[in-house]
Enzyme design. Structure first.
Site, PDB file in Angstrom:
ATOM      1  N   GLU A  24       0.866  -1.301   0.131  1.00 33.29           N
ATOM      2  CA  GLU A  24      -0.080   0.048  -0.030  1.00 33.29           C
ATOM      3  C   GLU A  24       0.909   1.317   0.104  1.00 33.29           C
ATOM      4  O   GLU A  24       2.140   1.038   0.291  1.00 33.29           O
ATOM      5  CB  GLU A  24      -0.888  -0.037   1.306  1.00 33.29           C
ATOM      6  CG  GLU A  24      -0.084   0.118   2.524  1.00 33.29           C
ATOM      7  CD  GLU A  24      -1.009   0.768   3.557  1.00 33.29           C
ATOM      8  OE1 GLU A  24      -1.435   1.859   3.294  1.00 33.29           O
ATOM      9  OE2 GLU A  24      -1.110   0.129   4.697  1.00 33.29           O
ATOM     10  N   LYS A 158      -3.595  -1.689  14.381  1.00 35.63           N
ATOM     11  CA  LYS A 158      -2.806  -0.660  15.120  1.00 35.63           C
ATOM     12  C   LYS A 158      -3.107  -0.631  16.607  1.00 35.63           C
ATOM     13  O   LYS A 158      -4.431  -0.761  16.750  1.00 35.63           O
ATOM     14  CB  LYS A 158      -2.767   0.534  14.427  1.00 35.63           C
ATOM     15  CG  LYS A 158      -1.692   0.903  13.345  1.00 35.63           C
ATOM     16  CD  LYS A 158      -2.108   2.026  12.649  1.00 35.63           C
ATOM     17  CE  LYS A 158      -2.988   1.646  11.566  1.00 35.63           C
ATOM     18  NZ  LYS A 158      -3.670   2.573  10.923  1.00 35.63           N
TER      19      LYS A 158
HETATM   20  N1  PSU Z   1      -0.708   1.361   9.361  1.00 42.17           N
HETATM   21  C1  PSU Z   1       0.272   2.173   9.375  1.00 42.17           C
HETATM   22  N2  PSU Z   1       0.363   3.399   9.244  1.00 42.17           N
HETATM   23  C2  PSU Z   1      -0.916   3.677   8.423  1.00 42.17           C
HETATM   24  C3  PSU Z   1      -2.075   2.801   8.095  1.00 42.17           C
HETATM   25  C4  PSU Z   1      -1.698   1.674   8.525  1.00 42.17           C
HETATM   26  O1  PSU Z   1       1.095   1.559  10.154  1.00 42.17           O
HETATM   27  O2  PSU Z   1      -0.795   4.892   7.906  1.00 42.17           O
HETATM   28  C5  PSU Z   1      -3.088   3.152   7.254  1.00 42.17           C
HETATM   29  C6  PSU Z   1      -3.427   2.211   6.159  1.00 42.17           C
HETATM   30  O3  PSU Z   1      -3.507   2.515   4.883  1.00 42.17           O
HETATM   31  C7  PSU Z   1      -4.760   1.706   6.675  1.00 42.17           C
HETATM   32  C8  PSU Z   1      -5.489   3.291   7.007  1.00 42.17           C
HETATM   33  O4  PSU Z   1      -5.501   1.237   5.697  1.00 42.17           O
HETATM   34  O5  PSU Z   1      -4.318   3.710   8.011  1.00 42.17           O
HETATM   35  C9  PSU Z   1      -6.558   3.083   7.982  1.00 42.17           C
HETATM   36  O6  PSU Z   1      -7.054   4.454   8.028  1.00 42.17           O
HETATM   37  P1  PSU Z   1      -8.735   4.820   8.547  1.00 42.17           P
HETATM   38  O7  PSU Z   1      -8.388   4.249   9.937  1.00 42.17           O
HETATM   39  O8  PSU Z   1      -8.805   5.909   8.280  1.00 42.17           O
HETATM   40  O9  PSU Z   1      -9.526   3.636   7.792  1.00 42.17           O
END
Ligand code: PSU
Ligand code: MN
Length: 302
Positions: A24, A158
């Site tokens: 990603e 996370k």
């Molecule tokens: N994991 C990380 N850093 C990030 C992300 C995941 O260590 O920046 C990103 C990924 O792209 C994940 C997104 O899909 O954060 C999730 O964002 P949200 O909680 O807004 O859906």
């Protein structure tokens, strides 16, 4: 017409049943500061290559959905001023408006499946945020895992999230959550959370076979492989927990919402740990990339 640009190297690997790992780009643009983000993106690609697979970093550049960015394109994206953060809701609009954006886990899964890639490595997926009973903030990544047939290797979700609620939603959506070689669900910066993983598998071949079996049964969606951070790189849960709590309190006080929550928390935790969280983050992503490459090799036997 959708403009999807699969790099020659990636298309060649797919045509010849060679292992490919999708990567990603939101972790590059919204998850890490410049210039470490660029170095990490390149290191992650190298980790995939060193373990026998072809990396396919995915993003939208000037309205073109790219599967397999060149080093030059990774450098440009890493330095891009305010690229969009693209989830399922945003992908089509970004393409229509010929804009530039980085794909989250959800959007990367969509693009990977489109290109015929079954394995994807990331750091940690999005999930149910703490306080979701008030904010309703649940990442679109979870629904995507229920819909799109890609096996995602991550270090759990996370640790800024509500882990038990995230596990409950994944169960509701019918997503297999497979801890790799341990019983506990990992907590991103720490190898173990306090929660047991719904499933455990120690054999990559079986994980690949289960992916295929799912499709044969007509069950939509993918699998989540939860790969713990290597012990020597982890930040113990007792050290990181108070820092996470403080960052979350800051986000509530600053009224941070929607797409901004995850990037805000990651950068706040980076500051509060004086950069140690980033070191751990890099170690776990590189480790996930190498496991995903080995897993992808098991997908080429079918
Ligand atoms: N994991 C990380 N850093 C990030 C992300 C995941 O260590 O920046 C990103 C990924 O792209 C994940 C997104 O899909 O954060 C999730 O964002 P949200 O909680 O807004 O859906
Ligand atoms: Mn959200």
């Amino acid at each position: 017409m959708i403009e999807i640009d699969v790099s020659t190297e990636v298309q060649d690997a797919l045509d010849n049943s060679k292992p490919v790992v999708a990567l990603e780009s939101t972790i590059i643009t919204h998850g890490m500061p410049w210039p470490e983000n660029k170095q990490v993106a390149l290191r992650v690609e190298k980790s995939v290559r060193d373990n026998g697979a072809v990396p396919a970093t995915i993003a939208v550049l000037n309205g073109v959905l790219k599967v397999g960015l060149s080093h030059q394109e990774i450098s440009e994206l890493a330095a891009w001023q305010s690229p969009r953060k693209l989830s399922r809701a945003d992908l089509a609009i970004c393409l229509t408006q010929k804009a530039t954006g980085a794909t989250t886990v959800a959007a990367t899964m969509i693009a990977a499946a489109h290109a015929g890639i079954s394995v994807f490595a990331t750091g940690g997926i999005g999930g149910v945020h703490r306080g979701a009973e008030f904010s309703f903030d649940i990442s679109a990544d979870l629904q995507e895992l229920a819909r799109t047939p890609v096996t995602v290797v991550s270090s759990g979700c996370k640790a800024i999230l509500d882990i038990p609620k995230t596990l409950e939603v994944l169960e509701t959506f019918g997503v297999p959550v497979i801890a790799y070689k341990q019983d506990e669900f990992p907590a991103f910066w720490s190898a173990k959370s306090e929660y047991k993983s719904p499933l455990r598998m120690d054999d990559l071949k079986q994980i690949a076979e289960a992916h295929k079996m799912r499709a044969e049964l007509g069950i939509t969606g993918g699998q989540l492989v939860a790969n713990p951070i290597p012990a020597q790189n982890e930040i113990p849960l007792c050290d990181i927990q108070p820092i996470i709590d403080q960052a979350i309190e800051n986000s509530f006080n600053d009224k941070i919402t929607a797409k901004d929550v995850t990037p805000f928390l990651l950068s706040r935790i980076f500051d509060l740990t004086a950069g140690k969280s980033l070191e751990a983050n890099i170690a776990l992503i590189v480790n996930n990339a190498s496991l995903a490459a080995k897993l992808a090799s098991n997908f080429t036997d079918f």
